[in-house]
Design a protein around this motif. Structure first.
Motif, PDB file in Angstrom:
ATOM      1  N   TYR A 154      41.461  44.805  42.281  1.00 26.05           N
ATOM      2  CA  TYR A 154      41.641  45.625  43.476  1.00 26.05           C
ATOM      3  C   TYR A 154      42.632  46.762  43.219  1.00 26.05           C
ATOM      4  CZ  TYR A 154      42.921  46.738  48.342  1.00 26.05           C
ATOM      5  OH  TYR A 154      43.179  47.381  49.525  1.00 26.05           O
ATOM      6  N   LYS A 155      43.796  46.434  42.645  1.00 24.95           N
ATOM      7  CA  LYS A 155      44.809  47.453  42.400  1.00 24.95           C
ATOM      8  C   LYS A 155      44.361  48.454  41.337  1.00 24.95           C
ATOM      9  CE  LYS A 155      48.406  44.608  41.938  1.00 24.95           C
ATOM     10  NZ  LYS A 155      49.805  44.122  41.849  1.00 24.95           N
ATOM     11  N   LEU A 156      43.626  47.980  40.337  1.00 31.22           N
ATOM     12  CA  LEU A 156      43.154  48.884  39.294  1.00 31.22           C
ATOM     13  C   LEU A 156      42.167  49.902  39.850  1.00 31.22           C
ATOM     14  CD1 LEU A 156      43.133  49.624  36.296  1.00 31.22           C
ATOM     15  CD2 LEU A 156      41.241  48.012  35.992  1.00 31.22           C
ATOM     16  N   ILE A 157      41.245  49.463  40.694  1.00 25.74           N
ATOM     17  CA  ILE A 157      40.260  50.366  41.293  1.00 25.74           C
ATOM     18  C   ILE A 157      40.961  51.441  42.124  1.00 25.74           C
ATOM     19  CG2 ILE A 157      38.429  50.533  43.020  1.00 25.74           C
ATOM     20  CD1 ILE A 157      37.416  47.813  42.043  1.00 25.74           C
ATOM     21  N   VAL A 158      41.928  51.019  42.945  1.00 29.50           N
ATOM     22  CA  VAL A 158      42.645  51.982  43.785  1.00 29.50           C
ATOM     23  C   VAL A 158      43.495  52.919  42.926  1.00 29.50           C
ATOM     24  CG1 VAL A 158      44.365  52.265  45.610  1.00 29.50           C
ATOM     25  CG2 VAL A 158      42.676  50.428  45.769  1.00 29.50           C
ATOM     26  N   GLY A 159      44.190  52.358  41.925  1.00 28.20           N
ATOM     27  CA  GLY A 159      45.040  53.168  41.060  1.00 28.20           C
ATOM     28  C   GLY A 159      44.263  54.219  40.300  1.00 28.20           C
ATOM     29  N   MET A 160      43.079  53.857  39.779  1.00 31.28           N
ATOM     30  CA  MET A 160      42.248  54.822  39.066  1.00 31.28           C
ATOM     31  C   MET A 160      41.701  55.879  40.024  1.00 31.28           C
ATOM     32  SD  MET A 160      42.132  53.945  35.816  1.00 31.28           S
ATOM     33  CE  MET A 160      40.603  54.570  35.134  1.00 31.28           C
TER      34      MET A 160
END
Length: 306
Positions: A154-160
């Motif tokens: 979840y955090k990786l998708i938002v961060g990217m």
């Protein structure tokens, strides 16, 4: 708004089309941080209770790493909150660098977790400590794997999506916890099979995983703080500008401040080019770069006479 130049050689900042909605991105980041912290807090507490009752240092290291993610989430939240402050005379580029500085805090927490996990694992290996309730430990490790995979993704998708290096670093931290949970799981399975040494060895393996991601996160954060960018950014910027009519040669510099990619371009034009013509050329360069470098949110153009 476009700032008028007094001469052909003055630097000019141009408005860029289709800029990202900064307020919307901050809301996405805050949601990712909040939900991620809540999920990891539950996961870490479940693992911690089981680790303390079973004496599993592998699971203990994993629980500490999960709970450290909660503290790093707080650091990231503070970084985003500070970065939204408007620019001032003292900080003419604004406070966006606060997001990058929060990444340093994330890295420090990761290294502290590695040190604590290493100490506990070595102590148990030397003292020949025992592990009880290994079956419950396996359940706790499985909870850790699932919880961390969901939060990290979840955090990786938002961060990217919003180009936040700090949020991506925090996602890697959570992803590491899933790997460390798997290491703890293998150690506990070894204990069930009669190898009492498997748990402290798993704890050391977890420590190595933590150090590996700690190194990657630290390198990424320092790269941004030292104004490093991918070489492709400079190559693309210079090639794109050189293709614009009227530009004889182009030299670019770029750097990240938080989620903002700032590009500064020097373009050499014919000596008989007027200020108005140089201005029009700069606008054309800005328009093309906005398409070639969609992450660019700040562009400064300086025309130089050949």
């Amino acid at each position: 708004m476009h700032q008028s130049t007094g001469s052909r050689d003055a630097a000019t900042a141009f408005p860029l089309p289709d800029l990202a909605d900064d307020a919307a991105e901050r809301r996405q980041a805050n949601r990712a941080i909040a939900w991620g912290a809540a999920g990891l807090a539950v996961t870490g507490l479940v693992e911690l209770v089981i680790a303390l009752s079973s004496g599993s240092v592998g699971l203990l290291g994993d629980a500490l790493h999960n709970l450290s993610d909660v503290s790093t989430s707080a650091l990231v939240f503070v970084g985003f909150a500070v970065s939204k402050r408007v620019a001032s005379e003292r900080y003419p580029y604004g406070y966006e660098r606060a997001e990058d500085l929060a990444g340093i805090g994330v890295a420090l927490v990761i290294w502290a977790s590695a040190a604590l996990a290493a100490v506990e694992s070595i102590r148990k290996l030397i003292d020949h400590g025992t592990t009880t309730h290994a079956v419950w430990g396996v359940v706790g490790a499985a909870v850790g794997i699932l919880g961390n995979q969901v939060v990290a993704r979840y955090k990786l998708i938002v961060g990217m999506r919003i180009n936040s290096g700090t949020l991506v670093a925090d996602a890697k931290h959570s992803w590491l916890d899933a790997l460390s949970s798997a290491g703890a799981l293998l150690g506990l399975v070894g204990v069930l099979l009669g190898a009492s040494w498997a748990d402290p060895v798993a704890g050391l393996a977890v420590t190595l995983f933590i150090c590996h991601v700690g190194w990657e996160v630290t390198a990424d954060v320092l790269h941004r703080l030292m104004d490093g960018v991918d070489a492709d950014v400079i190559t693309t910027a210079e090639a794109t500008a050189s293709d614009v009519d009227g530009v004889r040669h182009a030299h670019a510099r770029a750097r990240w401040t938080g989620r903002t990619l700032r590009v500064e371009m020097e373009g050499w034009v014919d000596a008989d080019t007027t200020t108005a013509q140089a201005d029009a050329i700069g606008r054309a360069v800005a328009a093309r770069l906005a398409r070639a470098l969609p992450d660019m949110r700040s562009f400064t153009w300086s025309a130089r006479a050949v």
